[in-house]
Motif scaffolding. Structure first.
Motif, short mmCIF file in Angstrom:
data_model
loop_
_atom_site.label_atom_id
_atom_site.label_comp_id
_atom_site.label_asym_id
_atom_site.label_seq_id
_atom_site.Cartn_x
_atom_site.Cartn_y
_atom_site.Cartn_z
N PRO A 67 0.80 -1.23 0.00
CA PRO A 67 0.00 0.00 0.00
C PRO A 67 0.84 1.28 0.00
N LEU A 68 2.15 1.15 0.07
CA LEU A 68 3.02 2.32 0.14
C LEU A 68 3.19 2.95 -1.24
N HIS A 69 2.85 4.22 -1.35
CA HIS A 69 3.03 4.97 -2.59
C HIS A 69 4.18 5.93 -2.37
N LEU A 70 5.32 5.62 -2.96
CA LEU A 70 6.53 6.43 -2.75
C LEU A 70 6.49 7.68 -3.62
N SER A 71 6.92 8.79 -3.05
CA SER A 71 6.95 10.04 -3.80
C SER A 71 8.37 10.52 -4.06
N SER A 72 9.34 9.98 -3.33
CA SER A 72 10.72 10.45 -3.49
C SER A 72 11.44 9.63 -4.56
N ARG A 73 12.59 10.14 -4.95
CA ARG A 73 13.43 9.45 -5.93
C ARG A 73 14.84 9.36 -5.36
N GLY A 74 15.61 8.43 -5.91
CA GLY A 74 17.01 8.32 -5.53
C GLY A 74 17.20 7.98 -4.07
N PHE A 75 18.10 8.71 -3.41
CA PHE A 75 18.49 8.38 -2.03
C PHE A 75 17.44 8.79 -1.00
N LEU A 120 16.98 16.92 4.92
CA LEU A 120 15.71 17.61 4.65
C LEU A 120 14.57 16.62 4.48
N TYR A 121 14.85 15.50 3.80
CA TYR A 121 13.84 14.46 3.65
C TYR A 121 13.42 13.91 5.00
N ILE A 122 14.37 13.74 5.90
CA ILE A 122 14.04 13.22 7.23
C ILE A 122 13.03 14.13 7.90
N PHE A 123 13.25 15.44 7.84
CA PHE A 123 12.28 16.37 8.44
C PHE A 123 10.95 16.32 7.71
N TRP A 124 10.97 16.33 6.38
CA TRP A 124 9.73 16.33 5.60
C TRP A 124 8.90 15.08 5.89
N TYR A 125 9.53 13.91 5.76
CA TYR A 125 8.76 12.66 5.88
C TYR A 125 8.40 12.30 7.32
N ASN A 126 9.01 12.94 8.30
CA ASN A 126 8.66 12.66 9.68
C ASN A 126 7.77 13.72 10.30
N THR A 135 -0.79 9.43 3.92
CA THR A 135 -0.07 8.74 5.00
C THR A 135 -1.04 8.11 5.98
N ARG A 136 -2.12 8.80 6.28
CA ARG A 136 -3.12 8.23 7.19
C ARG A 136 -3.76 6.99 6.57
N ARG A 137 -4.02 7.02 5.26
CA ARG A 137 -4.58 5.84 4.58
C ARG A 137 -3.58 4.68 4.62
#
Length: 182
Positions: A67-75, A120-126, A135-137
């Motif tokens: 069910p995970l829909h990834l939005s990021s790319r690369g690392f 920056l991704y760590i802050f965004w995704y957390n 994310t709630r779904r």
């Protein structure tokens, strides 16, 4: 990698280059320090105790990753996956893996700005992403799956093993192909 899942001890398994106090050959102290700092920051925000979030080796139960829909790319993938899984009731563990460090001539692609972006991704995704409906779904879908699975796995352990092996192999292939592009 899949042994903890098959044993019913975990729903997600990370392969760690640094677990159990052993350090693998890392060509650059700066890369090692960056990894330690990023992992510490991720652990702080996810309330997990991982030693290596930037690992390519991960295994999942199908209901955790499908069910995970990834939005990021690369690392950014590792950070996004870790942050979103941490929002669920999925049990996470690490197993040691062997690792041979590479230099840039051998194909290493990560650099200084990748580390900055990972922070920056760590802050965004957390902090931001968990507030979004997607994310709630995802959290609801995974937690529902995890509540329903123990009885189904006991009835058919061979099905459970196939499910984990196929998904782990698929995700490894996906990550390798994403990193293969310039």
């Amino acid at each position: 990698m899949i042994a903890p899942i098959l044993a019913g001890q975990a729903d997600v398994v990370y392969g760690s280059r640094f677990s159990l106090g052993r350090t693998a050959q890392v060509l650059s102290r700066y890369h090692y320090l960056a990894n330690v700092c990023l992992t510490w920051l991720s652990n702080l925000l996810t309330r997990r105790r991982l030693t290596d979030i930037e690992t390519c080796y991960k295994a999942f139960r199908a209901g955790v990753i499908k069910p995970l829909h990834l939005s990021s790319r690369g690392f950014g993938l590792e950070v996004e996956i870790t942050a979103l899984i941490a929002r669920t009731n999925a049990r996470t563990c690490e197993v040691p893996i062997s690792y041979q460090g590479r230099n840039y001539e051998e194909g290493k692609k990560i650099g200084f700005w990748d580390g900055v972006m990972a922070g920056l991704y760590i802050f965004w995704y957390n902090l931001i992403q968990p507030q979004l409906p997607s994310t709630r779904r995802y959290r609801h879908a995974v937690n529902t799956y995890l509540l329903q699975q123990p009885a189904a796995w006991k009835k058919s352990p061979s099905r459970a093993r196939r499910e984990v092996e196929l998904l782990a192999a698929s995700f490894f292939f996906l990550q390798q192909n994403l990193y293969a592009f310039p």
